[in-house]
Scaffold this active site. Structure first.
Site, PDB file in Angstrom:
ATOM      1  N   ARG A   1      -5.162 -10.402  -3.467  1.00 42.81           N
ATOM      2  CA  ARG A   1      -4.159 -11.345  -2.942  1.00 42.81           C
ATOM      3  C   ARG A   1      -3.628 -12.230  -4.066  1.00 42.81           C
ATOM      4  O   ARG A   1      -2.594 -12.868  -3.918  1.00 42.81           O
ATOM      5  CB  ARG A   1      -4.753 -12.248  -1.861  1.00 42.81           C
ATOM      6  CG  ARG A   1      -5.271 -11.611  -0.584  1.00 42.81           C
ATOM      7  CD  ARG A   1      -4.309 -10.628   0.023  1.00 42.81           C
ATOM      8  NE  ARG A   1      -4.597  -9.289  -0.443  1.00 42.81           N
ATOM      9  CZ  ARG A   1      -3.786  -8.259  -0.308  1.00 42.81           C
ATOM     10  NH1 ARG A   1      -2.609  -8.428   0.266  1.00 42.81           N
ATOM     11  NH2 ARG A   1      -4.118  -7.053  -0.744  1.00 42.81           N
TER      12      ARG A   1
ATOM     13  N   LYS B   1       4.755  -0.389  -1.295  1.00 43.14           N
ATOM     14  CA  LYS B   1       4.732   0.684  -0.295  1.00 43.14           C
ATOM     15  C   LYS B   1       5.797   0.463   0.775  1.00 43.14           C
ATOM     16  O   LYS B   1       6.381   1.417   1.284  1.00 43.14           O
ATOM     17  CB  LYS B   1       3.347   0.822   0.332  1.00 43.14           C
ATOM     18  CG  LYS B   1       2.822  -0.436   1.022  1.00 43.14           C
ATOM     19  CD  LYS B   1       2.859  -0.328   2.502  1.00 43.14           C
ATOM     20  CE  LYS B   1       2.189  -1.514   3.153  1.00 43.14           C
ATOM     21  NZ  LYS B   1       2.377  -1.558   4.611  1.00 43.14           N
ATOM     22  N   THR B   2       6.095  -0.797   1.129  1.00 48.86           N
ATOM     23  CA  THR B   2       7.135  -1.048   2.131  1.00 48.86           C
ATOM     24  C   THR B   2       8.494  -0.613   1.605  1.00 48.86           C
ATOM     25  O   THR B   2       9.314  -0.048   2.338  1.00 48.86           O
ATOM     26  CB  THR B   2       7.156  -2.532   2.530  1.00 48.86           C
ATOM     27  OG1 THR B   2       5.857  -2.914   2.990  1.00 48.86           O
ATOM     28  CG2 THR B   2       8.167  -2.777   3.630  1.00 48.86           C
TER      29      THR B   2
ATOM     30  N   GLN C   1      -8.225  -0.686   1.685  1.00 53.35           N
ATOM     31  CA  GLN C   1      -7.899  -1.889   2.445  1.00 53.35           C
ATOM     32  C   GLN C   1      -8.155  -1.705   3.943  1.00 53.35           C
ATOM     33  O   GLN C   1      -7.572  -2.415   4.763  1.00 53.35           O
ATOM     34  CB  GLN C   1      -6.444  -2.303   2.215  1.00 53.35           C
ATOM     35  CG  GLN C   1      -6.149  -2.729   0.792  1.00 53.35           C
ATOM     36  CD  GLN C   1      -4.767  -3.336   0.636  1.00 53.35           C
ATOM     37  OE1 GLN C   1      -4.487  -4.447   1.073  1.00 53.35           O
ATOM     38  NE2 GLN C   1      -3.870  -2.593   0.007  1.00 53.35           N
TER      39      GLN C   1
ATOM     40  N   ASP D   1       2.960   3.473   9.138  1.00 49.61           N
ATOM     41  CA  ASP D   1       2.571   2.425   8.193  1.00 49.61           C
ATOM     42  C   ASP D   1       1.118   2.017   8.467  1.00 49.61           C
ATOM     43  O   ASP D   1       0.654   2.080   9.611  1.00 49.61           O
ATOM     44  CB  ASP D   1       3.502   1.223   8.362  1.00 49.61           C
ATOM     45  CG  ASP D   1       3.358   0.219   7.234  1.00 49.61           C
ATOM     46  OD1 ASP D   1       2.772   0.569   6.180  1.00 49.61           O
ATOM     47  OD2 ASP D   1       3.814  -0.930   7.392  1.00 49.61           O
ATOM     48  N   GLU D   2       0.406   1.589   7.440  1.00 49.51           N
ATOM     49  CA  GLU D   2      -0.990   1.118   7.550  1.00 49.51           C
ATOM     50  C   GLU D   2      -1.867   2.158   8.269  1.00 49.51           C
ATOM     51  O   GLU D   2      -2.619   1.848   9.187  1.00 49.51           O
ATOM     52  CB  GLU D   2      -1.047  -0.222   8.295  1.00 49.51           C
ATOM     53  CG  GLU D   2      -0.185  -1.320   7.692  1.00 49.51           C
ATOM     54  CD  GLU D   2      -0.739  -1.870   6.386  1.00 49.51           C
ATOM     55  OE1 GLU D   2      -1.741  -1.337   5.880  1.00 49.51           O
ATOM     56  OE2 GLU D   2      -0.164  -2.838   5.859  1.00 49.51           O
TER      57      GLU D   2
END
Length: 816
Positions: free
Chosen positions: A659, A61-62, A279, A248-249
């Site tokens: 993770r 996504k970044t 998340q 973002d986020e």
């Protein structure tokens, strides 16, 4: 300057020049598009209108977000100063700017509106401070200054600061600001907060801040939302300036951030939010997962683009995480997948107890490091242990320090370096060695005893002039009556307590049995015959009494900050650690010796951190210990937030699994030892939600079988059923366990020497009325071995051991 002036230098470029630039730019190649998958490229090139980039863990996504910013500039759609891009951390903002620069072939300058929510709002508020009664050179208070100011207001309101601590009020006010509530907007049941004076003190606090020309961090967003809502001309100008907005986020935004963004986006409506509803794990600090769930309602016609191709984890890990998270009702839905082939299934293993869990993980970490598992060696730097609560770290730290396995704690200090642990250890040191002046200095006014700098200086002078330790110097001042009032009385009590505790350390004290109530309160009760049935744990009882009688436990019980419950859990874990030693002195020596772990940072170390601290990180090997109901999912979270809290806990489990890149291991303990008494643990309900096809069970035979002789679960549970049926887990791990069981396998050596103080069967039947000292009266709704499911009249449904309740008819005879 007129902020509504269309000729403002921050206004966009002329349309003709932009069109000319766009033609030239589009003629150039766009290499940043070449490495994107189809969904990422769609998210980058869909520039008109609202866009929700629903990006799963590890889906790049970044890369997509920064490519979108570069594409806006590269194609001439917007100048750098016409793009508003906000995120939550300075690190993320720096990385975003660096990546955009690389995409465009050099450093990006002239992007003043790329940063965190707070850094952008500081710039805006400096320009418009007068609209909220401030000057442009206002000061931003840190937490200490904020607490000091609130203490002054509480005292001025004639309130007891011990009963109504400033930190509690600070948390209350911060919560209101996160919801964009000014003092006059606080209403309903929230007005009853803080002894019905919360909103009154909030108003006084805001007035005082204006007098000081100051703001706190919550004000930065609150003031800008207020300005935008009350000054349409200012809002209209920024709506024209910010032609494109990127967030973002987005799943971590609170109400104030949501309102701020929504107000700005009403201009061009070109807002792109990137996030993952699966998340959202920060509800405890104000994040609203509902913001991302209702994006399409807030911005009609929005394009929702799902990034589902994962570049991090194996297919088994992704399938396990996806299977788990489908149990959540509040989600938009997506399915992660990967082109990568192979990889091990997620491993699931149950252990006899928490210490055995730490031992096994330590051995497994070393085996993986050496490559003795049949796979190539994996360095310690590439392995991580992710725990739900910080107090879980103690067992791993002790084990790793004992065997010399280097480790680092990420997101906080190591267990024995935490503030509350160092304070408690100072009490133990002073009681054991009264000449320890450093320990005396640390705790003499902790908790507050009215012994400020002047009183402590008098103690220092008395000790120095008479060649005494600080404790003896304090004793001398008490004998001479040199300190009067509250300080004198508190110092006398402190000196007398230390002397009494020291005497108990020196002399043999009556043995006691250490027991524990079902709730989380510290509790020590003498054995009926005065002798412990297992071993002499009088030093454990003494340690607990020191922390209670000194007022240290009460200090944290009265502290209303979010960190306080965790600090109390850590203190309980510290007392639990004492059980492994014969006396306080031996424990102190152990800690002093093993804490010499400060080796060069270049050395490889396994990472230990909480699941919250792990968000955004990735490791080839991940261990997820402590998957037991009440620990994970957290009982506190479920009690406080119900289904909403449970779903956030499940999202936290999803974050933990994702993770891992190559190997993920989930573990739980069948028993945990608490103050000398064994308590059976229920496996986490999340374990039963994992898809069996992607799980490899490694649990040793007999853990939940008849070999436990009543310890552990006396009846059949879902976990026991699954572990005992080959048709459910037809995996290599299951077949290995079946072969081992056919050969006959005994319990671990530690298990054979343990006495489990629990009944195999409950004396209660469904429908029986019972009483619990904390939850009150209730009705038995289910029974499983010695465990009950009780629907309490006021506390709701609870799962607990039958030994913690009595028949309702006998409630009057309960000695508590």
């Amino acid at each position: 300057m007129n902020w509504a002036d269309d000729d403002d230098p921050y206004e966009g470029a002329a349309s003709l020049s932009q069109r000319a630039m766009a033609g030239a730019m589009q003629a150039r190649s766009a290499p940043y598009l070449e490495k994107l998958n189809p969904q990422q490229r769609q998210a980058v090139e869909t520039l008109d209108g609202p866009v929700l980039m629903l990006a799963g863990a590890g889906t790049g996504k970044t890369s997509a977000l920064t490519a979108r910013i570069a594409h806006l500039i590269h194609t001439g759609r917007a100048r750098p100063n016409e793009v508003l891009a906000v995120t939550f951390t300075n690190k993320a903002a720096r990385e975003m700017k660096e990546r955009v620069g690389r995409h465009l072939g050099g450093a990006i300058e002239g992007m003043p509106w790329l940063g965190t929510f707070h850094s952008v709002c500081v710039k805006l508020l400096r320009r418009h401070a007068e609209l909220v009664g401030l000057k442009s050179n206002f000061t931003i208070l840190d937490t200490d200054d904020q607490i000091r100011l609130l203490k002054q207001l509480i005292v001025a309101a004639n309130m007891d600061e011990k009963r109504w601590p400033a930190r509690q009020l600070a948390g209350l006010i911060d919560g209101w600001k996160n919801k964009a509530l000014t003092p006059e907007k606080v209403s309903g049941r929230e007005t009853a907060a803080f002894d019905n004076r919360g909103s009154e003190l909030y108003a006084a606090y805001q007035a005082r801040l204006k007098t000081l020309n100051a703001v706190d961090f919550g004000d930065l967003l609150l003031h800008m939302v207020t300005i935008f809502q009350t000054h349409g001309d200012v809002l209209a100008q920024y709506q024209r300036w910010f032609k494109y907005i990127l967030v973002d986020e987005y799943q971590d935004t609170n109400v104030a951030q949501y309102l701020w963004l929504r107000l700005l986006a009403q201009g061009h409506k070109n807002i792109c939010c990137v996030g993952d509803d699966d998340q959202s794990i920060y509800g405890w600090r104000g994040a609203e997962v509902g913001n991302i769930l209702k994006f399409e309602k807030d911005f009609p016609g929005a394009a929702v683009i799902r990034l589902e191709q994962n570049y991090r984890s194996t297919a088994h890990i992704l399938s396990a995480a996806s299977g788990l998270i489908t149990a959540n009702e509040g989600r938009l839905g997506k399915e992660l997948w990967t082109e990568a082939e192979g990889g091990e299934k997620v491993r699931l293993i149950g252990h006899w107890d928490g210490e055995e869990e730490a031992r096994w993980i330590g051995e497994e970490v070393e085996a993986i490091q050496r490559g003795t598992r049949g796979n190539p060696p994996i360095s310690l730097n590439s392995q991580a242990i992710l725990v739900r609560a910080s107090h879980q770290m103690r067992a791993f730290e002790d084990r790793f320090l004992t065997i010399g396995l280097p480790y680092r704690v990420i997101g906080g200090p190591r267990f024995y370096e935490r503030l509350e642990i160092r304070d408690a250890m100072a009490y133990f040191r002073l009681v054991t060695s009264p000449d320890d002046d450093l320990a005396f200095e640390r705790i003499i006014n902790t908790p507050k005893r009215g012994l400020g700098d002047k009183a402590q200086q008098r103690i220092q002078v008395a000790a120095r002039e008479n060649g005494l330790s600080l404790l003896d110097g304090a004793r001398l001042l008490v004998a001479e009556g040199a300190l009067s009032g509250k300080a004198g009385g508190q110092l006398r009590l402190f000196v007398e307590n230390v002397a009494r505790w020291h005497e108990e350390v020196v002399q043999a004290s009556p043995a006691t049995a250490v027991t524990r109530a079902e709730d989380d309160d510290l509790l020590i009760e003498p054995a009926e015959d005065g002798v412990s049935p297992a071993n002499d744990l009088s030093h454990v009882r003494l340690a607990e009494r020191i922390l209670e009688e000194s007022g240290y436990v009460e200090m944290w019980q009265n502290d209303k900050t979010p960190e306080a419950p965790g600090r109390l859990e850590n203190l309980k874990e510290l007392v639990k650690a004492l059980e492994q030693f014969d006396n306080l002195q031996g424990f102190l020596e152990h800690v002093a010796l093993i804490m010499d772990n400060d080796k060069a940072e270049t050395e490889e170390k396994v990472s230990i951190m909480t699941l919250h601290a792990a968000k955004g990180l990735e490791f080839p090997v991940v261990f997820l210990p402590g998957w037991e109901d009440g620990l994970f999912p957290s009982q506190r979270s479920m009690d406080e937030s119900g289904l909403k809290g449970l779903e956030e806990e499940r999202r936290l489990a999803y974050v933990g699994i994702t993770r891992a890149e190559e190997l993920c291991t989930i573990s739980f303990a069948g028993n945990r030892r608490v103050y000398g008494q064994w308590q059976s643990q229920m496996p986490s309900r999340f374990i039963d939600e994992l898809p069996p096809a992607h799980i490899d069970v490694l649990t040793p035979p007999g853990l939940y079988g008849g070999g436990m002789n009543g310890g552990g679960f006396g009846g059949s549970s879902a976990m026991e059923d699954r572990v005992s049926r080959a048709d459910v887990y037809n995996s290599p791990g299951w077949r290995r366990l079946q072969n081992a069981q056919s050969r006959g396998t005994s319990q671990p050596r530690e298990a054979r020497h343990m006495v489990i103080d629990a009944k195999g069967e409950s004396d209660y039947e469904i429908g029986d009325r019972v009483f619990h000292k904390k939850f009150g009266y209730g009705e038995v709704m289910g029974s499983e071995g010695d465990k009950l499911v009780v629907e309490f009249d006021k506390a709701g449904e609870k799962r607990l051991l039958s030994s913690f309740v009595v028949p309702a008819a006998d409630a009057d005879d309960v000695p508590f």
